[in-house]
Design a protein around this motif. Structure first.
Motif, PDB file in Angstrom:
ATOM      1  N   UNK A 142       4.869 100.673  29.940  1.00 56.04           N
ATOM      2  CA  UNK A 142       6.101 101.078  30.621  1.00 56.04           C
ATOM      3  C   UNK A 142       5.865 101.246  32.112  1.00 56.04           C
ATOM      4  N   UNK A 143       5.149 100.311  32.736  1.00 57.84           N
ATOM      5  CA  UNK A 143       4.807 100.453  34.154  1.00 57.84           C
ATOM      6  C   UNK A 143       6.038 100.563  35.053  1.00 57.84           C
ATOM      7  N   UNK A 144       7.044  99.758  34.799  1.00 59.72           N
ATOM      8  CA  UNK A 144       8.253  99.797  35.630  1.00 59.72           C
ATOM      9  C   UNK A 144       8.931 101.155  35.512  1.00 59.72           C
ATOM     10  N   UNK A 145       8.993 101.681  34.283  1.00 53.90           N
ATOM     11  CA  UNK A 145       9.599 102.994  34.079  1.00 53.90           C
ATOM     12  C   UNK A 145       8.768 104.109  34.681  1.00 53.90           C
ATOM     13  N   UNK A 146       7.451 104.031  34.525  1.00 50.34           N
ATOM     14  CA  UNK A 146       6.561 105.055  35.075  1.00 50.34           C
ATOM     15  C   UNK A 146       6.684 105.124  36.590  1.00 50.34           C
ATOM     16  N   UNK A 147       6.921 103.974  37.218  1.00 55.12           N
ATOM     17  CA  UNK A 147       7.102 103.944  38.676  1.00 55.12           C
ATOM     18  C   UNK A 147       8.584 103.941  39.070  1.00 55.12           C
ATOM     19  N   UNK A 148       9.409 104.466  38.182  1.00 51.04           N
ATOM     20  CA  UNK A 148      10.845 104.543  38.474  1.00 51.04           C
ATOM     21  C   UNK A 148      11.181 105.498  39.598  1.00 51.04           C
ATOM     22  N   UNK A 149      10.224 106.350  39.986  1.00 52.76           N
ATOM     23  CA  UNK A 149      10.487 107.316  41.055  1.00 52.76           C
ATOM     24  C   UNK A 149      10.318 106.724  42.452  1.00 52.76           C
ATOM     25  N   UNK A 150       9.801 105.513  42.541  1.00 50.91           N
ATOM     26  CA  UNK A 150       9.572 104.915  43.862  1.00 50.91           C
ATOM     27  C   UNK A 150      10.893 104.414  44.452  1.00 50.91           C
ATOM     28  N   UNK A 151      11.217 104.790  45.676  1.00 49.20           N
ATOM     29  CA  UNK A 151      12.462 104.311  46.303  1.00 49.20           C
ATOM     30  C   UNK A 151      12.473 102.794  46.466  1.00 49.20           C
ATOM     31  N   UNK A 152      13.659 102.257  46.715  1.00 50.44           N
ATOM     32  CA  UNK A 152      13.850 100.801  46.761  1.00 50.44           C
ATOM     33  C   UNK A 152      13.162 100.160  47.956  1.00 50.44           C
ATOM     34  N   UNK A 153      13.202 100.816  49.101  1.00 52.61           N
ATOM     35  CA  UNK A 153      12.608 100.254  50.318  1.00 52.61           C
ATOM     36  C   UNK A 153      11.695 101.283  50.981  1.00 52.61           C
ATOM     37  N   UNK A 154      10.623 100.798  51.631  1.00 51.77           N
ATOM     38  CA  UNK A 154       9.749 101.682  52.396  1.00 51.77           C
ATOM     39  C   UNK A 154       9.405 101.025  53.731  1.00 51.77           C
ATOM     40  N   UNK A 155       8.878 101.843  54.630  1.00 58.00           N
ATOM     41  CA  UNK A 155       8.458 101.399  55.958  1.00 58.00           C
ATOM     42  C   UNK A 155       6.966 101.048  55.884  1.00 58.00           C
ATOM     43  N   UNK A 156       6.657  99.765  55.804  1.00 54.08           N
ATOM     44  CA  UNK A 156       5.268  99.336  55.639  1.00 54.08           C
ATOM     45  C   UNK A 156       4.402  99.743  56.834  1.00 54.08           C
ATOM     46  N   UNK A 157       4.951  99.658  58.022  1.00 58.35           N
ATOM     47  CA  UNK A 157       4.185 100.017  59.224  1.00 58.35           C
ATOM     48  C   UNK A 157       3.789 101.496  59.195  1.00 58.35           C
ATOM     49  N   UNK A 158       4.714 102.342  58.766  1.00 57.87           N
ATOM     50  CA  UNK A 158       4.424 103.771  58.679  1.00 57.87           C
ATOM     51  C   UNK A 158       3.354 104.026  57.617  1.00 57.87           C
ATOM     52  N   UNK A 159       3.482 103.363  56.486  1.00 58.34           N
ATOM     53  CA  UNK A 159       2.482 103.515  55.427  1.00 58.34           C
ATOM     54  C   UNK A 159       1.092 103.120  55.932  1.00 58.34           C
ATOM     55  N   UNK A 160       1.033 102.016  56.653  1.00 60.91           N
ATOM     56  CA  UNK A 160      -0.260 101.547  57.182  1.00 60.91           C
ATOM     57  C   UNK A 160      -0.862 102.549  58.165  1.00 60.91           C
ATOM     58  N   UNK A 161      -0.015 103.280  58.875  1.00 59.81           N
ATOM     59  CA  UNK A 161      -0.521 104.236  59.867  1.00 59.81           C
ATOM     60  C   UNK A 161      -1.203 105.435  59.212  1.00 59.81           C
ATOM     61  N   UNK A 162      -1.032 105.590  57.900  1.00 65.18           N
ATOM     62  CA  UNK A 162      -1.622 106.727  57.194  1.00 65.18           C
ATOM     63  C   UNK A 162      -2.976 106.399  56.560  1.00 65.18           C
ATOM     64  N   UNK A 163      -3.405 105.152  56.632  1.00 63.11           N
ATOM     65  CA  UNK A 163      -4.679 104.765  56.004  1.00 63.11           C
ATOM     66  C   UNK A 163      -5.825 105.625  56.518  1.00 63.11           C
ATOM     67  N   UNK A 164      -5.862 105.863  57.820  1.00 61.71           N
ATOM     68  CA  UNK A 164      -6.957 106.634  58.407  1.00 61.71           C
ATOM     69  C   UNK A 164      -6.823 108.131  58.171  1.00 61.71           C
TER      70      UNK A 164
END
Length: 348
Positions: free
Chosen positions: A259-281
């Motif tokens: 049930x991977x799709x259901x388990x990740x049902x809490x993830x919003x439809x769109x995200x800011x990839x650039x912002x996510x990348x800025x958190x790697x460090x």
């Protein structure tokens, strides 16, 4: 055609009736608000999943197919291993729901209520609810917190303290939401009283949220571009917390892939990839490897859609990461008690 079976244990059946009742109630109340807000409201659609082709249960989630919702999923599941002596778990019955409205000033909600029973005879409830706005509103926060306090009574201080601990994001030095409640392995010794608490707590969270949902969308001021950006950035934070810290999500992915799709049902439809990348460090080692794996999966544009195919790839990346770095599970969120979810499912 395979059919979803249910547990035979009387307590598991009682818990299933409570959970299914809360699921029906939440879907009904959200649908009522949707119909009041839009003449074009489309009904929630059920999607069923099966554990071992239904032999060991499964569940059904109601998904929103409507412009009012960015993502909305109201999940009910019951998994049981009554015929498998090698698994400590007898049954686990849960409602787990996340609502991300499209309207930027309308808060999101997460709620999880579950009953777990082991073959040893031990059993306990887990109660969780948290309000997650992209744009804070003190009145909303107070209304939701008061509803949870009224429902939980003397347990509220403990649930609030554990919730604040669980939903804290150390790398960003902030919480995911504005009010949190989390009770783990709760058993007062009075089965009937605990069942009533679970039902009362769930309905209180649902009623409070539906009031906020309708009220926020009645505001006449249009949503600004700045507010939509705030929402996108918040959804990115939500993505980070769910996939790197949320112990329940990770345990679900590591326990099975049915049930991977259901388990990740809490993830919003769109995200800011650039912002996510800025958190790697900012995340601790070795979580930067997991975050980089996500970035490899996500499309390269700044605003990316997390569709079902992407979810499947993200789920697999989580499993690959914890196989390579099993000790990284200690970086996951926790309240005062760390539930042995994977051990209960026989996962080593």
């Amino acid at each position: 055609m395979s059919q979803r079976k249910t547990a035979s244990n009387p307590k598991a059946n009682t818990a299933r009736e409570i959970i299914e009742g809360l699921q029906r109630y939440f879907v009904s109340e959200l649908s009522l608000q949707g119909e009041r807000l839009s003449t074009d409201f489309a009904a929630f659609k059920p999607v069923e999943w099966l554990r071992d082709e239904g032999l060991h249960g499964g569940g059904v989630r109601y998904m929103a197919q409507d412009a009012l919702f960015n993502r909305a999923s109201v999940n009910m599941s019951q998994v049981f291993y009554e015929d498998l002596d090698d698994k400590p778990l007898n049954s686990a019955t849960a409602i787990s729901t996340i609502i991300h409205p499209e309207h930027a000033r309308t808060p999101s909600i997460h709620m999880h209520i579950s009953w777990t029973e082991l073959k040893s005879g031990e059993g306990y409830w887990r109660l969780m609810a948290d309000l997650n706005p992209a744009i804070g509103n003190e009145n909303d926060k107070q209304l939701f917190a008061q509803a949870l306090q009224n429902a939980s009574g003397s347990l509220y201080a403990e649930g609030s303290n554990q919730g604040d601990r669980y939903f804290y994001i150390p790398a960003l030095e902030r919480h995911r939401g504005v009010t949190h409640f989390y009770l783990e392995q709760f058993d007062s010794g009075d089965w009937q009283s605990d069942c009533e608490l679970a039902q009362r707590f769930g309905r209180a969270a649902i009623d409070a949220y539906c009031t906020l949902f309708y009220s926020a969308q009645q505001e006449s001021a249009p949503i600004t571009a700045e507010e939509k950006q705030q929402q996108l950035d918040y959804h990115t934070l939500y993505f980070l917390q769910v996939l790197t810290l949320d112990r329940g999500t990770t345990s679900g992915l590591l326990s099975h892939s049915h049930n991977d799709v259901g388990t990740l049902g809490s993830i919003p439809k769109h995200i800011n990839r650039d912002l996510l990348a800025s958190w790697v460090d900012k995340v601790p080692a070795p979580q930067e490897s997991l975050l980089n794996a996500f970035l490899t999966i996500l499309p390269t544009q700044s605003v990316v859609e997390v569709d079902d195919e992407v979810k499947l790839q993200l789920a697999n990346a989580v499993r690959v990461f914890y196989k390579q770095f099993p000790a990284a599970i200690d970086l996951q969120a926790r309240g005062n008690i760390v539930p042995p979810t994977m051990q209960n499912h026989g996962v080593k």
